[in-house]
Enzyme design. Structure first.
Site, PDB file in Angstrom:
ATOM      1  N   THR A 111       0.861  -1.182   0.000  1.00 22.75           N
ATOM      2  CA  THR A 111       0.000   0.000   0.000  1.00 22.75           C
ATOM      3  C   THR A 111       0.898   1.232   0.000  1.00 22.75           C
ATOM      4  O   THR A 111       1.627   1.479   0.958  1.00 22.75           O
ATOM      5  CB  THR A 111      -0.916   0.014   1.237  1.00 22.75           C
ATOM      6  OG1 THR A 111      -1.682  -1.186   1.253  1.00 22.75           O
ATOM      7  CG2 THR A 111      -1.856   1.210   1.201  1.00 22.75           C
ATOM      8  N   LYS A 187      -6.985   0.879  -3.400  1.00 16.47           N
ATOM      9  CA  LYS A 187      -6.541   0.249  -2.151  1.00 16.47           C
ATOM     10  C   LYS A 187      -6.574   1.248  -1.002  1.00 16.47           C
ATOM     11  O   LYS A 187      -6.967   0.914   0.133  1.00 16.47           O
ATOM     12  CB  LYS A 187      -5.132  -0.325  -2.307  1.00 16.47           C
ATOM     13  CG  LYS A 187      -4.538  -0.903  -1.015  1.00 16.47           C
ATOM     14  CD  LYS A 187      -5.379  -2.043  -0.454  1.00 16.47           C
ATOM     15  CE  LYS A 187      -4.911  -2.516   0.923  1.00 16.47           C
ATOM     16  NZ  LYS A 187      -3.590  -3.142   0.931  1.00 16.47           N
TER      17      LYS A 187
END
Length: 311
Positions: A111, A187
């Site tokens: 991420t 995300k």
């Protein structure tokens, strides 16, 4: 947006690329095992020797460095924590960017900032390398079963080269366009919800404890009522068991919610719930709980008695 690919059409690995996994945490180790079960010869690297040996014992091939792994593989799946670690994997001492052959694919599952991911695609393209911006979600159990969700973006060439690998690891591979960073944007929005839901779940359980409600009964009722969330159902058993062994740590959400706020700040978009949840995880981290399971955010609430670990 293109649709999702289902994992049911996994290609035979007999003509599939050689694959490597860097980063054998809760998610990466499960993904490596899912690839092994699909028939791939999986090369692995992690700074922790015990994590490597656990996969090697199940048929994986150990590599001493990212550079060695890159020299052996045509698709590299990176499951490290953040952009800094991804930089080290690629461009640090013994990084794999220098050893990957032209046309190989780097699948980035961390991420990270969408802008950073977009810039990384350009840097790799200069070396003749293909790139998939491919953050993941689903947890350790789904990773082990090859059932994670991947939020991906990249060129048709990268997808064609990595398809069998992606399908072996994921139940859903969402293709969100050719522009790197699009997967990271989705995300980050997922992490907004995940972080807020964990914080809200902890707050609700803390209030129940403060009011003297039986915590097991509260869990049973909430998980069969409209107030339930996946995070409440998944994380509050850790609290009930008094077990804060990290599957996803408090500090992960310090980072991820920080990325959420950074993305919103660039477009001057208000995120009041995300800001509050970020401060809650920051408070837990500052109190010394950063490396504990993210459910340990409940420890910031005063005047409650948490369940003790079961002997």
């Amino acid at each position: 947006m293109q649709g999702s690919d289902d994992a049911s059409d996994t290609a035979s690995p007999s003509n599939a690329p050689r694959v490597g996994v860097i980063g054998l945490g809760a998610m990466g180790a499960g993904m490596a095992r899912a690839l092994r079960r699909a028939g791939f010869a999986v090369h692995v690297h992690d700074l922790r020797a015990e994590a490597v040996q656990a996969v090697v014992a199940e048929g994986g091939v150990a590599c001493a460095s990212p550079a060695e792994l890159g020299a052996r593989c045509e698709v590299v799946v990176s499951v490290v924590v953040n952009a800094q670690q991804t930089e080290a994997v690629l461009f640090g001492a013994d990084g794999c960017a220098a050893t990957l052959r032209s046309g190989s694919v780097f699948v980035m599952c961390s991420t990270v900032s969408p802008r950073w991911s977009e810039a990384l695609a350009e840097r790799l393209a200069e070396r003749g390398l293909l790139y998939l911006d491919a953050p993941i979600s689903g947890g350790a159990a789904r990773a082990e079963r090859g059932e994670i969700t991947m939020m991906t973006a990249g060129s048709p060439e990268a997808y064609a080269r990595a398809k069998a690998v992606l399908d072996a690891m994921a139940a859903k591979v969402y293709r969100l366009g050719e522009r790197a960073g699009a997967g990271s944007q989705v995300k980050i929005i997922n992490q907004l919800l995940a972080g807020v839901h964990i914080a809200a779940a902890a707050e609700a359980m803390a209030l129940g404890l403060r009011e003297g409600v039986d915590p097991q009964a509260l869990y049973e009722v909430i998980t069969h009522s409209a107030g339930n969330s996946w995070m409440f159902e998944n994380r509050m058993p850790h609290v009930l068991a008094g077990d804060y062994t990290p599957l996803s740590a408090v500090d992960i959400f310090v980072k991820d919610l920080g990325l959420v706020l950074d993305m919103a700040r660039e477009s001057r978009f208000p995120l009041p719930l995300s800001s509050t949840a970020h401060q809650m995880f920051m408070q837990a981290s500052a109190a010394g709980h950063g490396r504990e399971d993210d459910s340990a955010v409940i420890k910031i609430f005063p005047g409650i008695t948490l369940p003790e670990p079961k002997s």
